[in-house]
Design an enzyme around this catalytic site. Structure first.
Site, PDB file in Angstrom:
ATOM      1  CD  GLU A 112      -3.228   0.001   0.545  1.00 25.10           C
ATOM      2  OE1 GLU A 112      -3.244   0.042  -0.702  1.00 25.10           O
ATOM      3  OE2 GLU A 112      -4.070   0.541   1.262  1.00 25.10           O
ATOM      4  CB  THR A 119      -5.052   7.087  -2.720  1.00 27.73           C
ATOM      5  OG1 THR A 119      -5.929   6.015  -3.090  1.00 27.73           O
ATOM      6  CG2 THR A 119      -5.039   7.191  -1.213  1.00 27.73           C
TER       7      THR A 119
HETATM    8  N1  HSE Z   1      -7.914   6.483   4.698  1.00 32.70           N
HETATM    9  C1  HSE Z   1      -7.523   6.532   3.333  1.00 32.70           C
HETATM   10  C2  HSE Z   1      -8.029   7.825   2.714  1.00 32.70           C
HETATM   11  C3  HSE Z   1      -8.094   5.352   2.614  1.00 32.70           C
HETATM   12  O1  HSE Z   1      -9.192   8.150   2.919  1.00 32.70           O
HETATM   13  O2  HSE Z   1      -7.244   8.508   2.041  1.00 32.70           O
HETATM   14  C4  HSE Z   1      -7.751   5.331   1.153  1.00 32.70           C
HETATM   15  O3  HSE Z   1      -6.769   4.438   0.861  1.00 32.70           O
END
Ligand code: HSE
Length: 307
Positions: free
Chosen positions: A127, A182
């Site tokens: 990740e 992201t």
């Molecule tokens: N917590 C993360 C976000 C999850 O909201 O950016 C996405 O991978």
């Protein structure tokens, strides 16, 4: 020792509103399947019929396996076979599902018996490399299943079994998502927040945990209230406000962005009219001229060896 192992890992939703980077929930909407096979030639290769990178340096599972080979000094080559079902880039924990399945498959292949926190940390390596930042919410849910609370420094994941009657309606809009989605959607979040906003989010996050402990879907859903991240990101999802409004009108307890989006998730319970909630969400997206796929799902168990 077996020369081949197959593991299946579920999709997941991160944040659940106020629990940004802290909460995750495994959901049985989609699954990724990873098979690891030992090979004589000492290298990592990837085979798949799906449209994903097959260079191990650009593939989440490939990154996890290369790191584990190095860490545990294993001598074999590994062929990774991937069956990918979790849609990539839609806030359903796609890279996390492959990373979780890869980490557990390696653990089983070499009978390492790694503890939960280390497995999550190793899955998180993939990740980190693919999203460019460390957050273990999706991987923790995908590895362990159920509802997870992630604490960091040191990494410590707390798992709670969700109520069996908890149901989610997820609308996955058919949008062209940016490559580094992201990263992009993390870039719009405010760097500083007010004390009053942090109090609202903290109280709701605490109530979500209480809802999971009490096995109360209504308390969980009613506490899905985020005044920090959702308002900053919602402009990236056409029709979000309408989708949310419609789902609540149709009986959902709470609605928010699934992970970094653009999927939208509504929380409800098994006795509710879940088809009505899904249809209402679809209409909300249609209002913004956006098609979507809707899925009604339950919490899922975590990554599991199936062969
Ligand atoms: N917590 C993360 C976000 C999850 O909201 O950016 C996405 O991978």
């Amino acid at each position: 020792m077996a020369s081949s192992v197959t593991v299946r890992a579920p999709s997941s939703t991160a944040n659940l509103g106020p629990g940004f980077d802290v909460f995750g929930l495994a959901v049985d909407a989609f699954f990724d399947e990873i098979t690891l096979t030992k090979t004589k030639e000492k290298k990592v290769t990837i085979t798949t019929k799906d449209n994903i990178p097959t260079n191990p340096n650009h593939n989440t599972a490939g990154l996890v396996i290369q790191n584990m080979i190095k860490k545990f000094r294993t001598k074999d080559g590994i062929q990774i076979t991937i069956k990918k079902e979790v849609p990539a880039g839609f806030g359903m924990g796609s890279s996390a599902a492959s990373a979780a399945a890869a980490a557990l498959a390696f653990d089983k292949l070499y009978r390492l018996n790694l503890d939960d926190n280390l497995l999550v940390e190793l899955a998180g390596f993939g990740e980190k490399a693919s999203a460019g930042s460390v957050h273990y919410d999706n991987v923790a849910a995908s590895v362990l299943g159920g509802f997870v609370i992630v604490r960091t420094d040191p990494l410590d994941v707390i798992k709670i079994d969700p109520p069996t009657s908890l149901r989610m309606c997820i609308a996955v809009p058919k949008l062209a998502v940016p490559k580094k989605k992201t990263k992009v959607s993390r870039g719009v979040i405010p760097k500083k927040i007010s004390l009053s906003d942090s109090i609202i989010n903290l109280s709701n996050a605490a109530a979500i945990v209480a809802g999971f402990m009490r096995k109360d879907p209504e308390m969980i859903g009613n506490s899905i209230r985020d005044v920090i991240v959702e308002p900053a990101r919602q402009h990236m999802i056409p029709g979000f406000a309408k989708v949310k409004y419609n789902a609540i009108e149709a009986g959902a307890f709470g609605v928010t962005i699934s992970g970094a989006g653009p999927s939208v998730i509504a929380f409800s319970k098994s006795s509710a009219n879940l088809k009505k909630i899904s249809a209402a969400m679809e209409k909300g997206f249609a209002h913004a001229k956006t098609d979507c796929l809707t899925v009604i799902c339950k919490p899922s168990k975590g990554a599991t060896k199936i062969r």
